[in-house]
Structure formats: C-alpha cells, structure tokens
Design a protein around this motif. Structure first.
Motif: not given
Length: 576
Positions: A416-417, A389-390, A394-398
């Motif tokens: 953190l990133t 996913i990284l 992405p802006d928002i991860i669930f």
C-alpha cells in the motif's frame, strides 16, 4: 515334474548323480542348482536352452557390458539380488527382464509390484544364466560396491555386533591432524559411506536424499524427477554413525534426538559447489534425515526459460512495471515456487532499485539483491524482518512465505505504501489466494487495491526428445480436452493451439521416457471488476466466473496445451 527330473528324463543327468547334485547345490552354492549342474558337467548354454524349454520362457544371451545404469534403475538393486531377476534392456516401450529361477512365485509377484510402481509399465521375461545375472548385478552404478567396501573396512565387532556410536565419529573428527583431513575422508568408513551417497545423488540428478531407519535396515532413497526410488540399503550397525556424520557436517546438535533440527552444508562434488539443506525428524525407529540438494552453479533461471506462455509472461512484466502491488506465487512444497520467484527477481533492474529479500533459507544468491535469512529461534521472523526492511529504503521486497496474519498484514501495508512485494502462499490454486488472505484476517478493502497478480504452479515431468510419440486414443483425449474447455468463452477457445496429444515411451537413449521437470501455471491479474468483486463477495466460485470470462486457464488446461506442443506426456495431465 521338477527341472532336474526333466533333465534326467532327457538323459542329460544320470539318475544316480541327482542326490550329489542337490547336496552340492545346498552345501556349496546356497541352493543354486545351476552352479551345481555346471560343476557336474552340464554346459551353460545347454542349461539355458533346457530352462527355456521347461519353463516355456524364451532364453536370452546378454552381454553384461551393454546393460547401463539407466536401465537398471527400473528395478532396485536389493530386489534384483533377493529375487534373482534383473532388467536387461528396453524394447518397444517394454522392459526386458532376465530371470534365473522362474519357479519362484514370489519373484513374479514382486516384479509385478515393481512394474505397477512405474505406472503399469509392460515387461517381457527371459531366462538368463546365473553367470550373466551375477555380472549385470555388478553394474549397479557402483554405489553399493563402494559402500560394501567401506563396510568391510569397519572392524568386525563394530559392523556385526554393535552400532557405530556418535562418540566414534566425534573422536574421528577431533583427532584429525594437520594435513591428514583428506586421507581420513577417504579412509574412514562412515565418512566414505556418506560421501558415496552424496556423490551418487548429485550425479544421478536427485533433488532430495531420504535416509530412514525402518527397524531392520536403513533405506536411502533419492528423489529424481519428483519420484522417490530406493537406491541403497544399509545395515542398522552404521545408522547412528551416518546420521552423526551428517549432523556434524550440518552443524546440528548430536545429542538432540527428540526435536526436529534444520541446518545445511556445502561440498565440492565433481568440481561443482553443491549446497545441502538438512532436516532431521524424530520417528519411531530413530531420526529420519532428509537433504535437499541445491546446485548453486546451475544458477538462477531466466524468466523466459521456466515454461511461461506469452500471455503469462506479459502478465508478469505488466505487474513488475506497476509502481507498487502484491505478487503472490502459490503451490505446495516442492512445486517450484522459489525458482519462479528467483527468475522474476532476476528480471528486475537491480542497479536502479533496492531489492531486499527475507528467506528461510537463502537457496540461491542473486547479484545485487540484499538477501537476508530469517532465524525464528532468535526472534528474527518474517514479520520482524519485514518491519526492519521497511526502514532500509526498499523498492522491491521478497518475503519468502506468508505464514501468518501478522506477516500478511505487513506485506499488504508495504504494498500500500509504494513497494512491489513478492511472496509465496500455500493454497491449492490461484483462485484461492483472496479467500485465504480473508481467512487470515486481512480486510477485503485492503486486498482489493494492493493485490496485483496471483500465480499458481505445479511441477510435471517433461518428455524426452527421443521418447516423444503420438498418443493412442486421440479422439478420447480430444473429447476430454473439449469438456475441460467447455465453459471458456468461444473467442478464447478459437485462439487455442491445435495439435496431437503426445506420450513418453521409454527408449534406449532415455529409459524413463521423461527427462527433468517443468512447471505448469495458472495466473490472473487484478483489475477494477475483480477489485469490486473482492469488496462484495470474495469467494472462489465468483472469482472463477469473473476471470474465466476473460480467458483464464487452469493449470490442467496449461498442461493440455503443453502436451499438444509435445513438451509433456498426456499422463501428466491426469496428475493435476
């Protein structure tokens, strides 16, 4: 003196007919004395009056058509049939129970046990006739009747002497001809039994279906508003067929009975598309099957409809407004964590942000969210999926759940990133989040700058509007509340809403007194003072002192406030 001796003494039954009456009752009516007495010329209304007088229990004439399924659910059908008692109504918060044989001491013990299971619900006994009892039994939702009809359609040899084998069900599926599928579904007994169970569970607003072999029978239980009720008892002869049918629907291996399996399927019930999440578990007498019911057409709730206080809503919106950070929702299985997370995702601007989720399984589909289901059996886990996913900008991860140190480490690194990361964690309360992450091997210096918001929640039953009443012992309840809030700073105590404690009393419109479930919450934001504390001494007691000084309220206290608002009955406070 027995009842029939009392009738003889009153001249209603000739002495020389007693032997014949008892013989007919035994041979023709399976010991039912009342039926035999009616055959021998004693009017039903006379018998009812005499039974009332003899047993010193008031009689009640009931129109079976007025006894609805909402009342019947207080006593399981199998118990009603076995002990010959049945619910006939509600009056002043008490269940009215009709009984045909007050002499049976086992029935009174069983009735007391059932009422205790409803929280010690009061009840009133009335003598009713066998005819009325038989008519009311037929009102039991129709599920048993439909299943009985399906069972009677089975071949006598299969239904009485042998089990329905997996091969029978496989052959039934394999031999479907074009255009005959609908006809087979309606006519095949095993398929019909499963369809009846699914239909009644959905219509009864159940959240889960449990099918379990107890050794001498098969119990089907529905979980409604968080409470399990036995809704149906099946013969052992259909157990293997029912389990096989569900496995076929869920695309599970029929020949694998020694290991747990997970799957799912969708079905159209009453024009609604319903998803069923299926889990099998080997047990002593055979596999237990549990199905979670997901009504996709109900959709994802809005954030302002899940029961958040204005303070809690402000915290969530502030956390989402930050450019990065970790938001964790905690609680046991079945506490509504997924509903809360989905509501938060629904709040986001998904057009301008790339929102990606890793779930196990995907329960509800949200437009413009890239939802991916993990598959540990092929190595696609939360940890490996998070790495991928990284690379998806992405802006928002669930992340569905942080289960291990590797996933926790990756979630912290993602926060953190420059990403907002939402996930769930298993802890007893929100205060336990930091110690749990430390216990999983995450260094406090990584937790302090990344953790943004901690939320804990539980589900409680909601008071039905027609059943809401002022609770007794207001003074005692206020003392309990005062003790609960005694360590809260005075400036926050002064802001607490005032009101009266309420309870749920069953009514004709709402026999249980409650309708549906809602969440109670506790949450706190991470600030500079708390970050410093996490770096120095991240233990529960110190974290509690720091956030309590800033007005933190526990789930129990949130429940107290909702009780004062009339949303939940005071009894639910004691379950937290």
């Amino acid at each position: 003196m027995t009842f029939i001796e009392d009738l003889v003494q009153k001249g209603l039954v000739p002495q020389d007919q007693v032997g014949d009456i008892l013989r007919v009752a035994s041979e023709k009516y399976e010991g039912n004395l009342e039926e035999s007495l009616i055959i021998h010329g004693i009017p039903e209304n006379t018998l009812l009056a005499e039974k009332s007088s003899f047993y010193n229990i008031p009689a009640r004439t009931v129109d079976p058509r007025t006894v609805h399924s909402d009342v019947l659910k207080y006593i399981p059908e199998d118990a009603a049939r076995h002990y010959h008692f049945i619910p006939i109504g509600l009056e002043g918060g008490a269940l009215l129970v009709g009984i045909t044989n007050p002499e049976d001491t086992q029935s009174s013990d069983a009735l007391q046990f059932i009422m205790d299971s409803h929280g010690g619900m009061p009840y009133k006994l009335f003598v009713i006739s066998e005819r009325v009892w038989n008519a009311i039994v037929g009102n039991y939702k129709g599920m048993s009747g439909q299943v009985d009809q399906a069972l009677s359609d089975l071949d006598t040899e299969i239904s009485k002497t042998t089990e329905v084998s997996i091969d029978d069900v496989q052959n039934l599926q394999a031999n479907l001809k074009p255009g005959e599928e609908e006809k087979i579904v309606e006519e095949a007994p095993i398929i019909k039994i499963v369809a009846v169970i699914l239909n009644n569970a959905v219509e009864g607003n159940a959240s889960d279906i449990h099918i379990e072999n107890t050794g001498d029978k098969v119990k089907v239980r529905f979980r409604v508003d968080g409470v399990l009720h036995t809704s149906l008892v099946l013969p052992l002869s259909v157990y293997a067929g029912v389990v096989a049918r569900i496995k076929i629907l869920a695309k599970l291996r029929l020949d694998e009975k020694r290991k747990p399996q997970d799957g799912g399927f969708s079905a159209k019930i009453s024009t609604r598309k319903i998803d069923f999440r299926v889990s099998t578990l080997p047990s002593y007498y055979g596999e237990k099957v549990v199905m979670r019911i997901l009504d996709t057409e109900k959709g994802v709730k809005n954030l302002d409809s899940i029961g958040l206080s204005p303070e809690h809503m402000a915290m969530i919106k502030e956390a989402l407004a930050r450019p990065y950070g970790l938001i964790l929702v905690t609680g046991p299985t079945g506490s509504g964590k997924s509903t809360t997370i989905y509501s938060i995702l629904n709040e986001l601007d998904r057009e301008k942000s790339n929102v990606v989720s890793l779930e196990d399984p995907v329960e509800y589909h949200i437009p413009d969210v890239n939802q991916s289901q993990v598959m540990p059996e092929i190595g696609y886990t939360f940890a490996s999926g998070l790495r991928s996913i990284l690379r998806q900008d992405p802006d928002i991860i669930f992340v569905g759940e942080i289960r291990d140190a590797e996933t926790a480490q990756l979630a912290i690194q993602a926060a953190l990133t420059g990403h907002i990361v939402l996930s769930t964690l298993h802890t007893n309360n929100a205060i336990g989040v930091v110690p749990r992450l430390v216990d999983m091997g995450i260094d406090p210096y990584l937790i302090a700058p990344t953790l943004t918001l901690c939320i804990a929640q539980r589900l409680v039953r909601m008071t039905c509007d027609s059943s809401r009443h002022e609770a007794p012992n207001q003074e005692a309840l206020r003392e309990m509340a005062a003790k609960q809030f005694e360590d809260l700073p005075p400036e926050y105590v002064a802001k607490l809403p005032q009101g009266v404690f309420t309870e749920a009393i069953p009514s004709a419109e709402c026999p249980s007194g409650t309708r549906g479930r809602g969440a109670v919450f506790e949450m706190y934001m991470n600030d500079k003072e708390l970050q410093s504390l996490i770096l120095k001494k991240p233990v529960d007691s110190e974290i509690y002192k720091a956030i309590r000084a800033k007005g933190f309220l526990t789930m129990k206290e949130n429940a107290i406030l909702k009780c004062l608002e009339g949303k939940i009955p005071f009894q639910e406070i004691y379950n937290l």
